[in-house]
Design a protein around this motif. Structure first.
Motif, PDB file in Angstrom:
ATOM      1  N   LEU A  10      10.471  16.434  34.833  1.00  0.00           N
ATOM      2  CA  LEU A  10      11.994  16.077  34.781  1.00  0.00           C
ATOM      3  C   LEU A  10      12.550  16.544  33.640  1.00  0.00           C
ATOM      4  O   LEU A  10      13.818  16.819  33.774  1.00  0.00           O
ATOM      5  N   ARG A  11      11.830  16.840  32.490  1.00  0.00           N
ATOM      6  CA  ARG A  11      12.685  17.341  31.144  1.00  0.00           C
ATOM      7  C   ARG A  11      12.930  19.033  31.809  1.00  0.00           C
ATOM      8  O   ARG A  11      14.148  19.317  31.430  1.00  0.00           O
ATOM      9  N   ASP A  12      12.104  19.520  32.199  1.00  0.00           N
ATOM     10  CA  ASP A  12      12.211  21.051  32.687  1.00  0.00           C
ATOM     11  C   ASP A  12      13.304  21.250  33.569  1.00  0.00           C
ATOM     12  O   ASP A  12      14.265  22.008  33.228  1.00  0.00           O
ATOM     13  N   VAL A  13      13.516  20.297  34.630  1.00  0.00           N
ATOM     14  CA  VAL A  13      14.901  20.351  35.486  1.00  0.00           C
ATOM     15  C   VAL A  13      16.221  20.074  34.660  1.00  0.00           C
ATOM     16  O   VAL A  13      16.849  20.774  34.878  1.00  0.00           O
ATOM     17  N   TRP A  14      16.188  19.117  33.853  1.00  0.00           N
ATOM     18  CA  TRP A  14      17.070  18.606  33.036  1.00  0.00           C
ATOM     19  C   TRP A  14      17.520  19.798  32.036  1.00  0.00           C
ATOM     20  O   TRP A  14      18.752  19.935  31.971  1.00  0.00           O
ATOM     21  N   PHE A  15      16.589  20.519  31.353  1.00  0.00           N
ATOM     22  CA  PHE A  15      17.304  21.381  30.389  1.00  0.00           C
ATOM     23  C   PHE A  15      17.062  22.856  30.942  1.00  0.00           C
ATOM     24  O   PHE A  15      17.288  23.684  30.087  1.00  0.00           O
ATOM     25  N   GLY A  16      17.217  22.971  32.277  1.00  0.00           N
ATOM     26  CA  GLY A  16      17.159  24.344  32.681  1.00  0.00           C
ATOM     27  C   GLY A  16      18.802  24.891  32.652  1.00  0.00           C
ATOM     28  O   GLY A  16      19.659  24.281  32.748  1.00  0.00           O
ATOM     29  N   ARG A  17      18.745  26.326  32.019  1.00  0.00           N
ATOM     30  CA  ARG A  17      19.822  26.931  31.401  1.00  0.00           C
ATOM     31  C   ARG A  17      20.144  28.171  32.188  1.00  0.00           C
ATOM     32  O   ARG A  17      18.921  28.626  32.291  1.00  0.00           O
ATOM     33  N   ILE A  18      21.459  28.425  32.368  1.00  0.00           N
ATOM     34  CA  ILE A  18      21.831  29.701  32.885  1.00  0.00           C
ATOM     35  C   ILE A  18      22.650  30.568  32.147  1.00  0.00           C
ATOM     36  O   ILE A  18      23.795  30.029  31.829  1.00  0.00           O
ATOM     37  N   PRO A  19      21.897  31.555  31.578  1.00  0.00           N
ATOM     38  CA  PRO A  19      22.892  32.479  30.401  1.00  0.00           C
ATOM     39  C   PRO A  19      24.003  32.919  31.133  1.00  0.00           C
ATOM     40  O   PRO A  19      24.035  33.809  32.212  1.00  0.00           O
ATOM     41  N   THR A  20      25.277  32.548  30.967  1.00  0.00           N
ATOM     42  CA  THR A  20      26.516  33.203  31.684  1.00  0.00           C
ATOM     43  C   THR A  20      27.251  33.770  30.772  1.00  0.00           C
ATOM     44  O   THR A  20      27.665  33.714  29.671  1.00  0.00           O
ATOM     45  N   CYS A  21      28.110  34.948  31.553  1.00  0.00           N
ATOM     46  CA  CYS A  21      29.102  35.554  30.682  1.00  0.00           C
ATOM     47  C   CYS A  21      30.467  35.439  31.816  1.00  0.00           C
ATOM     48  O   CYS A  21      30.531  35.867  32.757  1.00  0.00           O
TER      49      CYS A  21
END
Length: 277
Positions: A10-21
């Protein structure tokens, strides 16, 4: 798997991030050159909730009269703000090199492709209607109807302010079911793919078969989108992504629904062509 492992999921799903420009569309009129803006986008959120900084950054170089509603585009595709960010990425950009390059626009809003989003209260209304729709499928709306207005608010504020514990303190009630049922009434899911005009596939599907076997992700796809599955001896044509990962087709749907649903309580499944080298 144990509850402790599940909490990590649940934590991994919640804190998933995509580096974006983010870069400004070159056709926009600016006073001086607009620098690109980099942001880690939360997969489980929505673009309007997390892009205030992007807007402020680009407004610095623009005149007020040249600014209409901000919208985003990736390689010619306007990005639908009412889809979760992770779904937009998996659907349109899962095979690109990071950072994800998004173009920012301030005019020529594509009315035929996008809903207008004048304020975050629109996002909140969309989010809450998804949660209610999911609960209608899971529990005949009993859980969400037993909640108070402030409980609904807690779900939204948890998402908006990126507060995992605040959100899950309330959301876990939406994930419960009587043990003897073996799962929810129906699994709230949406299957997306870019190859047809249909926005997504959503039908009724139970987590348990009439003879009490747990349905799997493979069972769901076989019924709803058989093209996504690879037959023996065939070259694999599609990736089936949930939060950017390919779960095993044997994974029980009930487990996926409890652990890999987005905060809106839907399991969002993206079917994308395997990249050809």
């Amino acid at each position: 798997s144990t509850m402790a492992d599940d909490k990590d999921v649940l934590r991994d799903v919640w804190f998933g991030r995509i580096p974006t420009c983010f870069t400004l569309n070159p056709d926009e009129v600016t006073e001086r050159e607009a620098e690109a803006y980099y942001l880690l986008l939360p997969r489980v959120s929505y673009l309007p909730v997390v892009t205030d900084k992007v807007k402020k950054h680009f407004l610095k170089v623009m005149r007020a009269e040249d600014v209409e509603e901000m919208w985003f585009e990736y390689e010619g595709t306007p990005l639908k703000w009412h889809y979760p960010i992770g779904v937009l990425f998996d659907l349109h950009a899962s095979n690109t090199v990071l950072p994800w390059n998004i173009t920012v626009h301030f005019k020529n809003f594509p009315d035929q492709d996008l809903l207008h989003c004048p304020s975050n209260s629109i996002v909140e209304a969309h989010f809450m209607s998804s949660i209610k729709e999911a609960d209608a499928l899971k529990h005949k709306s009993q859980v969400v109807n037993d909640m108070q207005k402030k409980d609904h608010k807690q779900l939204w504020m948890g998402l908006q302010n990126d507060k995992f514990d605040q959100f899950w303190a309330m959301n876990r009630k939406l994930m419960e079911y009587p043990t003897e049922d073996g799962g929810f009434r129906y699994i709230p899911f949406r299957i997306y793919q870019t190859l047809s005009d249909r926005p997504f596939i959503q039908k009724l599907f139970r987590p348990v078969s009439p003879d009490c076997n747990a349905h799997t992700l493979g069972d769901l796809l076989k019924e709803m989108y058989p093209d996504a599955l690879t037959n023996d001896g065939e070259q694999k044509r599609y990736q089936v992504l949930i939060h950017g990962i390919e779960p095993l087709l044997e994974t029980p749907l009930q487990w996926l629904s409890e652990h890999l649903s987005h905060p809106d309580n839907f399991l969002h499944i993206c079917v994308v062509p395997v990249p050809t080298d």
